[in-house]
Each structure stands twice: as C-alpha cells, then as structure tokens.
Motif scaffolding. Structure first.
Motif, short mmCIF file in Angstrom:
data_model
loop_
_atom_site.label_atom_id
_atom_site.label_comp_id
_atom_site.label_asym_id
_atom_site.label_seq_id
_atom_site.Cartn_x
_atom_site.Cartn_y
_atom_site.Cartn_z
N LYS A 38 2.52 2.89 5.77
CA LYS A 38 3.76 2.13 5.86
C LYS A 38 3.59 0.86 6.70
O LYS A 38 4.10 -0.20 6.34
N ASP A 39 2.88 0.97 7.80
CA ASP A 39 2.80 -0.16 8.74
C ASP A 39 2.01 -1.35 8.21
O ASP A 39 2.14 -2.46 8.74
N THR A 40 1.19 -1.16 7.18
CA THR A 40 0.45 -2.29 6.62
C THR A 40 1.34 -3.19 5.78
O THR A 40 1.01 -4.36 5.55
N GLY A 41 2.45 -2.65 5.28
CA GLY A 41 3.35 -3.43 4.44
C GLY A 41 2.85 -3.62 3.02
O GLY A 41 3.46 -4.36 2.24
N GLN A 248 8.10 -7.12 10.16
CA GLN A 248 8.60 -5.83 9.69
C GLN A 248 9.24 -5.90 8.30
O GLN A 248 9.64 -4.88 7.75
N VAL A 251 7.47 -3.93 5.63
CA VAL A 251 7.52 -2.51 5.99
C VAL A 251 8.85 -1.92 5.58
O VAL A 251 8.93 -0.87 4.92
N GLN A 252 9.94 -2.59 5.96
CA GLN A 252 11.28 -2.11 5.62
C GLN A 252 11.51 -2.17 4.11
O GLN A 252 12.14 -1.28 3.52
N ASP A 326 6.47 9.23 5.68
CA ASP A 326 6.79 8.06 6.50
C ASP A 326 7.90 7.20 5.91
O ASP A 326 8.51 6.39 6.62
#
Length: 482
Positions: A38-41, A248, A251-252, A326
């Motif tokens: 998730k954090d890599t986007g 972010q 990610v969102q 996640d």
C-alpha cells in the motif's frame, strides 16, 4: 413477450462472460494488493492510469458503437457499409492519438505527473488504441447476435491476463505496476489478432454521405459518453490533483480503488444488460408494444440490481477477503458506490427515449449536468473528506442525470414505468439493508452470513411472489404447476 425471452437469453450469455470475467479479475485484486504494498502507491498509480485510458477510449470510439446499431438497423444502408464507415472514423482518430502521444511523450508525461515513467503512458496508449479498434468489431458481433463469440473472446482475454499475472507476480516475484501494464498490452495485442479473419470477410465500402449522417448522430453520443465516463473516473483523475498530501494521494487512491472493485458487481449487471438490451431496443423500435417492453425491462433491471446490492452488502464479511488486508479500511464506501452504479444503470435504461427519436443531444446535456455536479463535489470535498467525497460524488452526479432524464423523457416521449411496483422493491431493499446494518460487527463470519442470507431470501421471496412465480421458470417450473 418473445423479446423479453431473447433479452434474458442474451443477458445470460453476456452476463456470464461479464460476471465470470469480473470474478476472475477479482482474483487480480488480492494478487496486486498483496504484492504491491500500500505504501508504495503502485496500486493507486494503476487506478489513476486506467482512469485516463477509460476516458481516452470514449474519445477514440466517438460514439460509433451505438451509432452502428442505429444505422445498421436502417434499411437504407448495408450493415457492412455502416461497419466500414465506423471503422474509418475510429481508425483515423486512433492513428492521430498515437502520433500525439509518441510524438510529444515528454510534455504529455509531465502534464500527467509521470515524468519518471513515460513508458507507462506509451504502453497504455497502445492498449487503448487497440481497444478502440476492437470496439467496433465487438459491436458488430452484438448486432449479428453472435453472443457466444463475443463472450468467448472477452473471457479468453481475461484468462490469459490472469495466467500472466500469476506467473509474473507469484512465480517471478515482480512487485511493480510496470508489469500490470505490460501484461495488459500483450493480452490486448493477442485478442486483436482474432478479429483479422472477420475483417477480411467484410465487404468494405466507405460512404461519404452516410459518414455525415453518422457523425451528426454520434457527436452528441460522444459528449454523452465523455460525461458518462467522467462520472465513473473523474474522482480517480481529480483525487491526486486536489488531495492535500501529494505523497499520500496514490496511497489513499489505492485504498479507494481496491474497495471499489467489490462494488463493481453492479457495473457487471449493467454492462451485461446493456450488451443484450441495446441491439433489441433498436430492432424493436417499430413495434407497437415497445413502450410496455421498455417499462417491463426497467422494472426487472431494478429488481435484480437491488438483489445484487443486498447480496454484496450482506456477504461483505466474506467478500472483504477479495482485497489485501492493508486496503480494507475503505470497505465502508462500497454500498455508496453500488448505489451510484445502480443510478447509472437506471439512467442508461432511461436514455433510449432520446436515442430512438435521434435527439441524443438531450443525453449530452443530462450527462454534462451530472458531470458538473460530480466535479464540484470532488473538487470541493476531497480535501476534507478524502475518498468518501468520491463515493458520494458519484451518487450526486448519477442521481442528477437520472432525474433529469426521467422528468424530460416523460414529457417528450412518455413510457409507463411501473413506479408503484418499483417503489415497493426499493422500500423492501432499504428495510432489509437497514436490518443488515444492525448485525453486530463483532459476530463471527458464519452467523453474520446466515442472518444476511435469510434477509436476502426474504427479498427473493418478494420477487417470486410479485413478479416471478416459480411455475413460470424453465425446467423446474413444471413441478410447481397445479
């Protein structure tokens, strides 16, 4: 009505390819959300790029899918000539599009925020160009009622895509979005090859006067299509541009985009219904009972989309495992997105009154109004509410277009929709949904699913009681006849 039986049969075939295909595509969601953290986007990047490609596909097809049905059913023109003329339009636009993208890849990638990965845009440009070229032969298969071949090619694409994704992500351990785009490109090229024999069998003939008529008919549909697709993808395009934290944003968007996949059951039903319904509507336009047919089709569409809504919401404790853990924090938006998709389906059903009287400009205005509302909600509220604004923006946009089409349509070309019957189903579904919300979140999966299933069966019983008696069903119906 015989045509309703034909509609049901074709919807089943198109629906099988659509539902099975979407189900198989669902297998890619846990795959991608597991292997692309998730954090890599990266997953958000795929959501964003596919939103752009959906918009470009509408531009390149230029409304020629619906236009083909309209003119191929006109006795004045040969269907092959109509097909040839439609292909000439789409082919010309596709060549121009590819020339712009590859000739100005630097400015294009910079303007879309992909300076470091222009290859993403180049690959997807070829994909969307081939998709546009395939759209007309696929529409011609629908016109010819070759549903089996249509469904087979759609499913072949998906099965090949699934296989390559599993090999790439699971066996080879790839974890970036680059391979998602590359696999899409390879599969699209492969399916395009299957249309070559059909293209050689066509009696090609370009008709300049027919082209003028078709363009006059199609450009309002193009506007309608642009507004319609923006209602579906504008939130995914706008989100990275207005979200207050650029780091972010993807990610969102990845969270929202993965959860929306669950809500796409409604889009599956609408798409399957459209594939079967559109050719029949134009073919039936000369019949005396057409208004009653359109009214009945609307009711049954609403009934079964409400049933799908209850199934997805009720079985959410199980369906949530479609996406990676996640990403599950966004699941609460699923019912809202499904409601928006249902409104889009109703709007599609309402659209035929202006298509049949060659007043497609009305559809353009309705969709533009809905699109304006959606953009306003997204731009104003995403900075504060994040992806919740995307979900409610869809409801506001589709709701606006749906209401406008119904009100104006009943004045210009009234159809006796069974409003009381549909209201009964809407109220029943709303009550059952409210009861599902009362099921404690702390319950284990099995008891929760059991209670939800009982509530869904109550809705099925209402359908059987009011509109679908068991004795009318094929095969098993004979066991319920007195």
């Amino acid at each position: 009505m015989p045509n309703l039986k034909s509609l049901a049969k074709d919807t089943a075939i198109y629906g099988l390819s659509s539902i099975v295909g979407r189900f198989l595509n669902y297998l890619l969601v846990p795959l991608h959300t597991h292997y692309m953290p998730k954090d890599t986007g990266d997953y958000g990047t795929s959501v964003n790029v596919y939103a752009y490609t959906a918009l470009v596909l509408v531009l390149l097809t230029f409304g020629m899918e619906t236009t083909l049905f309209r003119f191929a059913n006109d006795d004045r023109h040969s269907p092959d000539t109509v097909f040839s003329t439609a292909m000439a339009v789409v082919g010309s636009l596709t060549v121009l599009f590819l020339a712009v993208v590859f000739g100005f890849i630097g400015p294009v990638s910079h303007s879309l925020g992909y300076d470091s990965h222009p290859e993403f845009l180049q690959m997807m440009a070829v994909v969307v160009a081939l998709d546009a070229l395939q759209a007309i032969p696929f529409s011609y298969l629908r016109y010819q009622k070759r549903a089996i071949r249509f469904a087979s090619l759609k499913l072949l694409f998906i099965l090949l895509s699934i296989t390559l994704n599993v090999v790439c992500f699971v066996l080879l351990g790839k974890t970036t979005v680059f391979y998602v785009f590359l696999i899409n490109l390879l599969c699209t090229v492969f399916i395009t090859l299957f249309f070559l024999p059909d293209l050689f069998r066509i009696h090609w003939h370009f008709d300049g006067s027919l082209l003028k008529e078709m363009l006059s008919y199609s450009w309002p549909i193009l506007i309608l299509g642009i507004a319609g697709i923006l209602n579906q993808v504008a939130d995914k395009i706008v989100f990275p541009l207005v979200y207050p934290d650029p780091a972010q944003a993807t990610v969102q968007l990845g969270i929202y985009g993965s959860c929306v996949k669950i809500a796409m059951i409604m889009a599956m039903i609408t798409q399957a219904f459209r594939y079967a319904y559109e050719p029949i509507v134009f073919a039936k336009s000369k019949d005396g009972d057409k208004a009653d047919y359109y009214a009945a089709a609307m009711k049954y569409f609403l009934v079964f989309t409400l049933l799908a809504f209850l199934c997805v919401v009720g079985w959410m404790p199980l369906l949530q495992y479609i996406i990676g853990e996640d990403y599950r924090e966004g699941l609460a938006v699923v019912p809202v997105v499904m409601a928006a998709e249902m409104m889009m389906g109703v709007y599609f059903n309402l659209s035929f009154w202006y298509k049949l009287i060659d007043k497609t400009i009305y559809g353009a205005w309705f969709s533009l109004a809905g699109c304006a509302v959606l953009f306003a909600v997204n731009i104003l509220l995403i900075p504060r509410f994040g992806y919740w604004a995307c979900a409610w923006g869809g409801v506001a946009g589709y709701g606006t277009a749906m209401v406008l089409s119904y009100v104006v349509g009943q004045c210009k070309n009234p159809i006796p929709y069974p409003m009381k019957d549909m209201a009964v189903y809407l109220l029943a579904a709303a009550l059952l949904y409210a009861l599902m919300l009362l099921i404690p979140a702390s319950w284990p999966v099995v008891p929760s699913l059991a209670v939800s299933t009982v509530l869904i069966l109550l809705f099925v019983a209402l359908i059987v009681r009011r509109d679908l008696p068991l004795r009318s069903l094929p095969v098993i119906g004979k066991y319920f006849r007195k």
